[in-house]
Design an enzyme around this catalytic site. Sequence first.
Site, PDB file in Angstrom:
ATOM      1  N   SER A 135       0.270   0.613  -3.259  1.00  0.00           N
ATOM      2  CA  SER A 135      -0.750   0.701  -2.219  1.00  0.00           C
ATOM      3  C   SER A 135      -0.396   1.787  -1.219  1.00  0.00           C
ATOM      4  O   SER A 135       0.780   2.046  -0.956  1.00  0.00           O
ATOM      5  CB  SER A 135      -0.801  -0.650  -1.494  1.00  0.00           C
ATOM      6  OG  SER A 135      -1.498  -0.544  -0.283  1.00  0.00           O
ATOM      7  N   TYR A 159       3.508  -8.274   2.845  1.00  0.00           N
ATOM      8  CA  TYR A 159       2.773  -7.777   1.674  1.00  0.00           C
ATOM      9  C   TYR A 159       3.219  -6.351   1.343  1.00  0.00           C
ATOM     10  O   TYR A 159       3.587  -6.037   0.208  1.00  0.00           O
ATOM     11  CB  TYR A 159       1.257  -7.807   1.924  1.00  0.00           C
ATOM     12  CG  TYR A 159       0.487  -6.971   0.927  1.00  0.00           C
ATOM     13  CD1 TYR A 159       0.366  -7.380  -0.396  1.00  0.00           C
ATOM     14  CD2 TYR A 159      -0.080  -5.747   1.287  1.00  0.00           C
ATOM     15  CE1 TYR A 159      -0.310  -6.599  -1.335  1.00  0.00           C
ATOM     16  CE2 TYR A 159      -0.766  -4.960   0.366  1.00  0.00           C
ATOM     17  CZ  TYR A 159      -0.877  -5.387  -0.944  1.00  0.00           C
ATOM     18  OH  TYR A 159      -1.538  -4.609  -1.862  1.00  0.00           O
ATOM     19  N   LYS A 163       5.369  -4.446  -1.961  1.00  0.00           N
ATOM     20  CA  LYS A 163       4.981  -3.254  -2.740  1.00  0.00           C
ATOM     21  C   LYS A 163       6.108  -2.223  -2.726  1.00  0.00           C
ATOM     22  O   LYS A 163       6.447  -1.634  -3.748  1.00  0.00           O
ATOM     23  CB  LYS A 163       3.693  -2.640  -2.166  1.00  0.00           C
ATOM     24  CG  LYS A 163       2.460  -3.501  -2.372  1.00  0.00           C
ATOM     25  CD  LYS A 163       2.050  -3.528  -3.830  1.00  0.00           C
ATOM     26  CE  LYS A 163       1.064  -4.617  -4.150  1.00  0.00           C
ATOM     27  NZ  LYS A 163       0.860  -4.878  -5.558  1.00  0.00           N
TER      28      LYS A 163
HETATM   29  P1  NAD Z   1      -7.193  -9.745  -6.851  1.00  0.00           P
HETATM   30  O1  NAD Z   1      -6.621 -10.859  -6.036  1.00  0.00           O
HETATM   31  O2  NAD Z   1      -8.657  -9.716  -7.080  1.00  0.00           O
HETATM   32  O3  NAD Z   1      -6.455  -9.693  -8.275  1.00  0.00           O
HETATM   33  C1  NAD Z   1      -5.121 -10.103  -8.457  1.00  0.00           C
HETATM   34  C2  NAD Z   1      -5.106 -11.053  -9.647  1.00  0.00           C
HETATM   35  O4  NAD Z   1      -3.774 -11.489  -9.880  1.00  0.00           O
HETATM   36  C3  NAD Z   1      -5.951 -12.314  -9.421  1.00  0.00           C
HETATM   37  O5  NAD Z   1      -6.834 -12.486 -10.499  1.00  0.00           O
HETATM   38  C4  NAD Z   1      -4.928 -13.439  -9.337  1.00  0.00           C
HETATM   39  O6  NAD Z   1      -5.436 -14.653  -9.838  1.00  0.00           O
HETATM   40  C5  NAD Z   1      -3.796 -12.872 -10.173  1.00  0.00           C
HETATM   41  N1  NAD Z   1      -2.461 -13.404  -9.829  1.00  0.00           N
HETATM   42  C6  NAD Z   1      -1.904 -13.530  -8.607  1.00  0.00           C
HETATM   43  N2  NAD Z   1      -0.660 -14.024  -8.709  1.00  0.00           N
HETATM   44  C7  NAD Z   1      -0.423 -14.207 -10.050  1.00  0.00           C
HETATM   45  C8  NAD Z   1       0.673 -14.695 -10.804  1.00  0.00           C
HETATM   46  N3  NAD Z   1       1.804 -15.090 -10.198  1.00  0.00           N
HETATM   47  N4  NAD Z   1       0.561 -14.759 -12.142  1.00  0.00           N
HETATM   48  C9  NAD Z   1      -0.578 -14.361 -12.762  1.00  0.00           C
HETATM   49  N5  NAD Z   1      -1.649 -13.892 -12.100  1.00  0.00           N
HETATM   50  C10 NAD Z   1      -1.568 -13.823 -10.763  1.00  0.00           C
HETATM   51  O7  NAD Z   1      -6.704  -8.378  -6.185  1.00  0.00           O
HETATM   52  P2  NAD Z   1      -7.112  -6.869  -6.504  1.00  0.00           P
HETATM   53  O8  NAD Z   1      -7.823  -6.334  -5.312  1.00  0.00           O
HETATM   54  O9  NAD Z   1      -7.750  -6.772  -7.814  1.00  0.00           O
HETATM   55  O10 NAD Z   1      -5.683  -6.199  -6.518  1.00  0.00           O
HETATM   56  C11 NAD Z   1      -4.978  -5.970  -7.725  1.00  0.00           C
HETATM   57  C12 NAD Z   1      -3.631  -5.330  -7.402  1.00  0.00           C
HETATM   58  O11 NAD Z   1      -3.846  -4.109  -6.685  1.00  0.00           O
HETATM   59  C13 NAD Z   1      -2.733  -6.194  -6.502  1.00  0.00           C
HETATM   60  O12 NAD Z   1      -1.397  -6.037  -6.939  1.00  0.00           O
HETATM   61  C14 NAD Z   1      -2.915  -5.590  -5.140  1.00  0.00           C
HETATM   62  O13 NAD Z   1      -1.790  -5.788  -4.312  1.00  0.00           O
HETATM   63  C15 NAD Z   1      -3.103  -4.107  -5.476  1.00  0.00           C
HETATM   64  N6  NAD Z   1      -3.830  -3.361  -4.443  1.00  0.00           N
HETATM   65  C16 NAD Z   1      -5.064  -3.805  -4.044  1.00  0.00           C
HETATM   66  C17 NAD Z   1      -5.734  -3.127  -3.019  1.00  0.00           C
HETATM   67  C18 NAD Z   1      -7.072  -3.604  -2.531  1.00  0.00           C
HETATM   68  O14 NAD Z   1      -7.474  -3.197  -1.446  1.00  0.00           O
HETATM   69  N7  NAD Z   1      -7.808  -4.417  -3.280  1.00  0.00           N
HETATM   70  C19 NAD Z   1      -5.147  -1.995  -2.433  1.00  0.00           C
HETATM   71  C20 NAD Z   1      -3.906  -1.561  -2.891  1.00  0.00           C
HETATM   72  C21 NAD Z   1      -3.251  -2.266  -3.899  1.00  0.00           C
HETATM   73  N1  UFG Z   2     -12.545  -3.596   9.600  1.00  0.00           N
HETATM   74  C1  UFG Z   2     -13.449  -4.001  10.556  1.00  0.00           C
HETATM   75  N2  UFG Z   2     -13.984  -5.256  10.456  1.00  0.00           N
HETATM   76  C2  UFG Z   2     -13.660  -6.114   9.440  1.00  0.00           C
HETATM   77  C3  UFG Z   2     -12.730  -5.686   8.459  1.00  0.00           C
HETATM   78  C4  UFG Z   2     -12.177  -4.413   8.577  1.00  0.00           C
HETATM   79  O1  UFG Z   2     -13.769  -3.262  11.480  1.00  0.00           O
HETATM   80  O2  UFG Z   2     -14.179  -7.248   9.417  1.00  0.00           O
HETATM   81  C5  UFG Z   2     -11.978  -2.232   9.698  1.00  0.00           C
HETATM   82  C6  UFG Z   2     -10.464  -2.204   9.833  1.00  0.00           C
HETATM   83  O3  UFG Z   2     -10.107  -2.343  11.194  1.00  0.00           O
HETATM   84  C7  UFG Z   2     -10.115  -0.852   9.214  1.00  0.00           C
HETATM   85  C8  UFG Z   2     -11.187  -0.662   8.136  1.00  0.00           C
HETATM   86  O4  UFG Z   2     -12.248  -1.556   8.474  1.00  0.00           O
HETATM   87  O5  UFG Z   2     -10.287   0.158  10.182  1.00  0.00           O
HETATM   88  C9  UFG Z   2     -10.687  -1.017   6.747  1.00  0.00           C
HETATM   89  O6  UFG Z   2     -10.132  -2.327   6.762  1.00  0.00           O
HETATM   90  P1  UFG Z   2      -9.806  -3.137   5.426  1.00  0.00           P
HETATM   91  O7  UFG Z   2      -9.265  -4.478   5.841  1.00  0.00           O
HETATM   92  O8  UFG Z   2     -10.982  -3.119   4.531  1.00  0.00           O
HETATM   93  O9  UFG Z   2      -8.688  -2.266   4.718  1.00  0.00           O
HETATM   94  P2  UFG Z   2      -7.257  -1.797   5.254  1.00  0.00           P
HETATM   95  O10 UFG Z   2      -7.291  -0.311   5.277  1.00  0.00           O
HETATM   96  O11 UFG Z   2      -6.852  -2.476   6.477  1.00  0.00           O
HETATM   97  O12 UFG Z   2      -6.315  -2.381   4.117  1.00  0.00           O
HETATM   98  C10 UFG Z   2      -6.473  -2.042   2.751  1.00  0.00           C
HETATM   99  C11 UFG Z   2      -5.989  -3.194   1.872  1.00  0.00           C
HETATM  100  C12 UFG Z   2      -4.517  -3.389   2.029  1.00  0.00           C
HETATM  101  C13 UFG Z   2      -3.787  -2.117   1.805  1.00  0.00           C
HETATM  102  C14 UFG Z   2      -4.350  -1.047   2.727  1.00  0.00           C
HETATM  103  C15 UFG Z   2      -3.711   0.279   2.488  1.00  0.00           C
HETATM  104  O13 UFG Z   2      -6.644  -4.395   2.232  1.00  0.00           O
HETATM  105  O14 UFG Z   2      -4.088  -4.309   1.055  1.00  0.00           O
HETATM  106  O15 UFG Z   2      -5.751  -0.907   2.475  1.00  0.00           O
HETATM  107  O16 UFG Z   2      -3.954   0.669   1.199  1.00  0.00           O
HETATM  108  F1  UFG Z   2      -2.490  -2.309   2.087  1.00  0.00           F
END
Ligand code: NAD
Ligand code: UFG
Length: 354
Positions: A135, A159, A163
């Site tokens: 991330s 979190y 990572k």
């Molecule tokens: P998500 O929660 O939709 O998907 C994660 C999946 O992993 C879920 O289906 C959950 O059931 C499964 N899971 C969790 N723990 C588990 C375990 N111990 N064993 C088996 N399955 C398990 O999240 P996502 O948004 O699809 O994110 C996927 C990956 O990308 C994550 O590692 C997350 O940290 C990373 N990531 C997400 C974002 C974001 O903003 N969505 C940003 C950067 C990185």
């Molecule tokens: N925001 C609002 N109102 C809300 C939610 C978010 O104003 O209800 C704003 C936040 O303050 C930020 C922007 O929208 O300025 C984006 O916020 P998000 O929560 O959607 O995303 P972040 O950038 O905070 O975090 C995301 C993922 C994290 C990851 C990070 C960096 O959720 O897991 O990007 O990659 F770590």
Amino acid sequence: MRESIKVVVTGGAGYIGSHTCLELLKEGYEVVVVDNLANSSSESIKRVQEIANKKIEFHQVDVRDREKLSAIFNEHKKGENKSSIKGVIHFAGLKAVGESVRIPLDYYSNNITGTLSLLEVMKSHGVKNLVFSSSATVYGEPKTLPIKEDFPLSVTNPYGRTKLMIEEILKDLHASDPSWNIALLRYFNPVGADRSGKIGEDPFGIPNNLFPYIAQVAVGRLPFLNIFGDDYHTKYNTKDGTGVRDFIHVSDLALGHIKALPKLFTNSGLVIYNLGTGKGSSVMELLRAFEAASGRKIPFKIAPRRAGDIAACYADPSKAQKELNWIATRTIEDMCRDTWNWQKNNPNGFKKGD
Ligand code: NAD
Ligand code: UFG
């Protein structure tokens, strides 16, 4: 016809995982999903199969369960009509920043112990090609923008720490045994949904992230959006003073994995890529774009800054373009249109009875 390549996708029922499974199937891969459904529903897998008109092998298994995980790899040892597993895309883990502060042990267990378990099982079966979901959070508060892969790393919450720790574990692993091929993909802000409107982001409870929150306001599930701060005035921000992020369409992100896999199969060693668009958009710009896409007014209130938020964050994605021949092509308008299409067709997400 070439033999199809089989990959394990941990967390494949989740948001990014399901979109990546779809692109893998379209590309002709065989997909084996391992997910404990802690934050997802098996309905997503069903729908991916429907869209692609192809099968996924699904195991409801926790990646920390080494025995069951190992049994899945064993099952796929090369035999008649069977190809063995060639690589793993590792999405499984917990991802909510605020929750990670409240229950850090769950985060260390799921993310760190889960990854160690997976790595040990992979090693014992001689599968050494891995794509890891990292991330942009590992960059902390960057001093300058756009962010390049060699910027200093720092994190501020459990979190993010998981990572960063996993990245370090993977670097140590590769240093100890260079026959591992590992891609650390650092995602910026994944949003949007598949164009079909059949799969999308379906967070349990009230969403933490901006896009699903806006979508639920638009569909009438939530009354208004709190905008966390309109006083972020740095040289990188837009005039409106709301936070700036690099929003990337989840289908573009999924395609980044499709480009990273063959790279691993050429013995690339350990590689790191930013997956972002390179463009920053403000929260207010997003809200206006979503109003235009949905034809709905999105009520909002300006609220104080959210603890731990940074002002602005966007990628320099040129390394992935150069080395993977990958570039994000979808626009903010596409992201809003596709999120709205998913949300309005599935107001309660994957739950039955829509
Ligand atoms: P998500 O929660 O939709 O998907 C994660 C999946 O992993 C879920 O289906 C959950 O059931 C499964 N899971 C969790 N723990 C588990 C375990 N111990 N064993 C088996 N399955 C398990 O999240 P996502 O948004 O699809 O994110 C996927 C990956 O990308 C994550 O590692 C997350 O940290 C990373 N990531 C997400 C974002 C974001 O903003 N969505 C940003 C950067 C990185
Ligand atoms: N925001 C609002 N109102 C809300 C939610 C978010 O104003 O209800 C704003 C936040 O303050 C930020 C922007 O929208 O300025 C984006 O916020 P998000 O929560 O959607 O995303 P972040 O950038 O905070 O975090 C995301 C993922 C994290 C990851 C990070 C960096 O959720 O897991 O990007 O990659 F770590």
